[in-house]
Motif scaffolding. Sequence first.
Motif, PDB file in Angstrom:
ATOM      1  N   ASN A  66      73.152  29.647  54.804  1.00 17.86           N
ATOM      2  CA  ASN A  66      72.085  29.434  53.818  1.00 17.86           C
ATOM      3  C   ASN A  66      71.990  27.976  53.365  1.00 17.86           C
ATOM      4  O   ASN A  66      71.820  27.693  52.187  1.00 17.86           O
ATOM      5  CB  ASN A  66      72.314  30.338  52.598  1.00 17.86           C
ATOM      6  N   VAL A  67      72.091  27.065  54.310  1.00 17.87           N
ATOM      7  CA  VAL A  67      71.939  25.640  53.990  1.00 17.87           C
ATOM      8  C   VAL A  67      70.476  25.382  53.627  1.00 17.87           C
ATOM      9  O   VAL A  67      69.567  25.788  54.349  1.00 17.87           O
ATOM     10  CB  VAL A  67      72.342  24.761  55.196  1.00 17.87           C
ATOM     11  N   ASN A  68      70.275  24.723  52.501  1.00 19.15           N
ATOM     12  CA  ASN A  68      68.910  24.438  52.062  1.00 19.15           C
ATOM     13  C   ASN A  68      68.334  23.290  52.892  1.00 19.15           C
ATOM     14  O   ASN A  68      68.888  22.188  52.929  1.00 19.15           O
ATOM     15  CB  ASN A  68      68.901  24.059  50.579  1.00 19.15           C
ATOM     16  N   THR A  69      67.239  23.529  53.563  1.00 18.06           N
ATOM     17  CA  THR A  69      66.630  22.504  54.432  1.00 18.06           C
ATOM     18  C   THR A  69      65.324  21.946  53.856  1.00 18.06           C
ATOM     19  O   THR A  69      64.511  21.381  54.575  1.00 18.06           O
ATOM     20  CB  THR A  69      66.350  23.098  55.833  1.00 18.06           C
ATOM     21  N   LYS A  70      65.137  22.113  52.564  1.00 12.60           N
ATOM     22  CA  LYS A  70      63.888  21.640  51.955  1.00 12.60           C
ATOM     23  C   LYS A  70      63.647  20.152  52.212  1.00 12.60           C
ATOM     24  O   LYS A  70      62.521  19.737  52.513  1.00 12.60           O
ATOM     25  CB  LYS A  70      63.896  21.910  50.448  1.00 12.60           C
ATOM     26  N   LEU A  71      64.700  19.347  52.111  1.00 11.59           N
ATOM     27  CA  LEU A  71      64.533  17.897  52.228  1.00 11.59           C
ATOM     28  C   LEU A  71      64.029  17.492  53.613  1.00 11.59           C
ATOM     29  O   LEU A  71      63.248  16.551  53.739  1.00 11.59           O
ATOM     30  CB  LEU A  71      65.855  17.189  51.918  1.00 11.59           C
ATOM     31  N   SER A  72      64.454  18.200  54.655  1.00  9.95           N
ATOM     32  CA  SER A  72      64.023  17.825  56.002  1.00  9.95           C
ATOM     33  C   SER A  72      62.530  18.043  56.205  1.00  9.95           C
ATOM     34  O   SER A  72      61.941  17.498  57.135  1.00  9.95           O
ATOM     35  CB  SER A  72      64.808  18.607  57.056  1.00  9.95           C
ATOM     36  N   GLY A  73      61.901  18.826  55.335  1.00  5.87           N
ATOM     37  CA  GLY A  73      60.458  19.036  55.409  1.00  5.87           C
ATOM     38  C   GLY A  73      59.687  18.228  54.386  1.00  5.87           C
ATOM     39  O   GLY A  73      58.491  18.467  54.167  1.00  5.87           O
TER      40      GLY A  73
END
Length: 257
Positions: A66-73
């Motif tokens: 459940n790594v948050n990948t919001k920043l990559s988008g």
Amino acid sequence: MQTLYTLSTADGQNFSEPVKLLKKQVDTSKQLFIYLLYILTEVARYSEKDAVKRASKNLPSQQDLNVNTKLSGNEFLWKILESNSFKKAIEDEKPNLIEDASVQIRKIYNQLTQTEEYKKYIQLQGRDKKSEKEIVVFIFTNLMLPSEDFTSHVEEHFTNWDDDAEMMSQLMLNYLQKPQSYNLQEMVSQEKWDFAKSLLQTTRDKREYVLELIKPKLKNWDAERIAVLDMILMEMGVCELLFFRNHSHQGYYQRIY
């Protein structure tokens, strides 16, 4: 200024073509800027790589899955990544080939995930322009620049870091205000390049004449005791005042003296 300083402290080295030296220094500064921008964008994109890497473990934990990948988008980030100017700069300069770049990217990203700014960012619902830009600027100003480990790494690969660090900081902040308006292939416009060449050549050609004007104004100081950089700045300033009709750069010298 840097070119004139190099020429004046050459210790016997013969620089027969000062303009070529100036061009080399401008190109080196450009390479440094592209590298800093590359690291910044790769840190912002790293959450996606981190998620894939952690999910591929033999026994991934719930946290790994459940790594948050919001920043990559990040929408502001992708305006940079998708610009033709940025793509060409990365293709031309190949900053990804610099040794240990990936190590630095991972270190900065791991530091980022521990900050309150990052935690607040990933908890925000939706994507507003202000927060998208702020987190990218935060990475540069609060994690990259203050990091002794990172700046040591940059110094190892770019000998001009000590001279250019302050300028790079300002250039990056200017770029991040409106990245789509910048042409990374022409960081120095033709007008500015022509001015730089002319000022370099004029300062060299008129040096003896200009020194005769400066020396009487040095109250209680011998010209030989003035720091080399200070003298160069005065010579440049006097040359511009006397020999250039366009005085758009005068403010630079006025701010220093």
